[in-house]
Design an enzyme around this catalytic site. Sequence first.
Site, PDB file in Angstrom:
ATOM      1  CD  GLN A 172      -2.952   1.182   2.428  1.00 26.50           C
ATOM      2  OE1 GLN A 172      -2.631   0.465   3.417  1.00 26.50           O
ATOM      3  NE2 GLN A 172      -4.126   1.454   2.026  1.00 26.50           N
ATOM      4  CD  GLN A 186      10.778   7.364   1.228  1.00 29.60           C
ATOM      5  OE1 GLN A 186       9.666   6.973   1.592  1.00 29.60           O
ATOM      6  NE2 GLN A 186      10.897   8.806   1.416  1.00 29.60           N
ATOM      7  CD  GLU A 233      14.624  32.516 -10.947  1.00 27.73           C
ATOM      8  OE1 GLU A 233      13.512  33.596 -10.619  1.00 27.73           O
ATOM      9  OE2 GLU A 233      14.333  31.887 -12.030  1.00 27.73           O
TER      10      GLU A 233
END
Length: 159
Positions: free
Chosen positions: A50, A107, A134
């Site tokens: 999940q 991950q 920037e």
Amino acid sequence: EKGIDGARLVNSVRAASCALALGLARGVMELAIPYAKDRVAFEQPIAQKQAIAFMLAEMQIEVNSMRHLVWKAASQLENGLDATRATTLAQTYVNREVMKIADNGLQVFGGHGFIREYPVEMWYRNARALTVNEAKPMEPRNGGGGGGGRGGGGGGRRW
């Protein structure tokens, strides 16, 4: 002689930077999805877990949202309109989300995300570099004249 339209130049740079970050985010997503479907842990593909499935779904949502903002900014630039608002919104959103997507990509890959066999580790470093490309527009730095220093005064914003 007209000279250079500084605002248009800055907006064009912002849009280009956003397009680079969008491409990077899309690359992470397009590599993470098949990897998660193929990588088996505990006798099932990790894409069926999940937490991983939600990460991949979130990547898809954010990449599509980024794409919409970048296209809108580019369209306004191409049509000669003032794109300051569109490019600033795109840059703010894209810079935040590209780091999330790169981190989630790492991950998904787990320990493999840090080896050079997969480009995810390079993309993570590149995402970090793009987000510091920037300075944010119109933000004073270290009391930059806003009167927000020790003595108070002025109506500036306190940092």
